[in-house]
Write an enzyme that holds these catalytic residues in place. Structure first.
Site, PDB file in Angstrom:
ATOM      1  N   TYR A 135     -25.006  -4.576  21.808  1.00 47.14           N
ATOM      2  CA  TYR A 135     -25.606  -4.738  20.508  1.00 47.14           C
ATOM      3  C   TYR A 135     -27.247  -5.129  20.463  1.00 47.14           C
ATOM      4  CZ  TYR A 135     -24.205  -3.841  15.569  1.00 47.14           C
ATOM      5  OH  TYR A 135     -24.006  -3.352  14.441  1.00 47.14           O
ATOM      6  N   HIS A 159     -19.137   2.678  13.674  1.00 48.92           N
ATOM      7  CA  HIS A 159     -19.932   3.703  14.431  1.00 48.92           C
ATOM      8  C   HIS A 159     -18.716   4.886  14.881  1.00 48.92           C
ATOM      9  CE1 HIS A 159     -23.532   1.883  15.653  1.00 48.92           C
ATOM     10  NE2 HIS A 159     -24.136   3.155  15.822  1.00 48.92           N
ATOM     11  N   GLY A 166     -20.048  -1.414  13.374  1.00 52.76           N
ATOM     12  CA  GLY A 166     -21.573  -1.514  12.384  1.00 52.76           C
ATOM     13  C   GLY A 166     -21.576  -1.310  11.189  1.00 52.76           C
TER      14      GLY A 166
END
Length: 261
Positions: free
Chosen positions: A140, A66, A110
């Protein structure tokens, strides 16, 4: 077509999408994911039978995961339905052609879920893999956890997430996360050979079997009360001081001080 953050090369019936976002360590920011999704959409043509996702040769980082600068501040879900990571994992899973992740370098957060959404993962022996939401205090979401546990198993996913420690390619292979591990100098040839082999098989049969496997993998039951309960637990996390502390500590390049509220 030309793209800003990825490069596309076709070799016979195989398309190679190479990341071109090195200045951000191929972080999964919106502009990068938009380019990647557009490239995949453009490659959804009959003459293309298999896709390879890769970072440039010699990369130390496959993807940093991310883009932390794009995560929202407290009070908003950091992994909502329209988050770039959620969009690209859905597209990879539903794409009607096999997608191979060819991994060289470290895979973070991610990006680990993204490669787990692909159909095969072939990695260099020097690659490492880690899931790091607890380093940032990020809750998450259920879909992401399901994507991981479907392929890696609950105990492995718990270790990866609870410790946030990288695992080697050799261990990732041993626990079933990877299909193959090869020496870095053999990685490209090995992956291309696999992709060309797949590209000679019946594309319509492959497409429907991929979809069948996706549907079977997503077959699970959760009632609405349980879903709302989990969402409430997640909301408490991204509204917490710990979530803000995790974001601030990352940006300030210091160790976070999590207090549990």
């Amino acid at each position: 077509m030309s793209y800003q953050y990825v490069n596309v090369v076709t070799i016979n019936k195989v398309a190679v999408i190479e990341f071109n976002y090195g200045r951000k360590l191929n972080a999964l920011s919106k502009v990068f994911i938009d380019d990647l999704m557009q490239a995949l959409s453009d490659l959804n043509r009959p003459e293309i039978r298999c896709i390879i996702l890769r970072a440039p040769s010699g990369s130390k980082v496959f993807s940093a995961g991310h883009d932390i600068h794009e995560l929202p501040s407290g009070g908003r879900d950091p992994l909502s339905y329209d988050d770039p990571l959620r969009q690209i994992t859905r597209m990879i899973q539903k794409f009607p052609k096999p997608i191979i992740s060819m991994v060289e370098g470290s895979v973070w957060g991610g990006a680990f879920e993204m490669i787990m959404s692909s159909d095969l993962i072939i990695a260099a022996s020097t690659s490492t893999f880690s899931m790091t939401p607890v380093n940032l205090g990020v809750p998450y979401n259920l879909v992401g956890i399901h994507n991981l546990t479907r392929d890696a198993g609950f105990h492995i996913v718990k270790e990866l997430i609870f410790t946030a420690s990288p695992i080697t390619a050799q261990r990732a292979l041993a626990v079933g996360i990877l299909n193959h591990v090869v020496e870095v100098e053999e990685l490209e040839d090995f992956t291309l050979q696999m992709a060309h082999h797949i590209s000679e098989k019946a594309p319509l049969a492959i497409a429907v079997i991929k979809e069948e496997l996706r549907v079977l993998g997503e077959a699970h039951t959760m009632n609405s009360d349980e879903f709302e309960r989990i969402q409430g637990m997640r909301r408490a996390v991204y509204d917490s001081e710990d979530y803000q502390e995790g974001m601030n500590a990352f940006l300030e390049k210091r160790k976070p001080n999590f207090v549990g509220h």
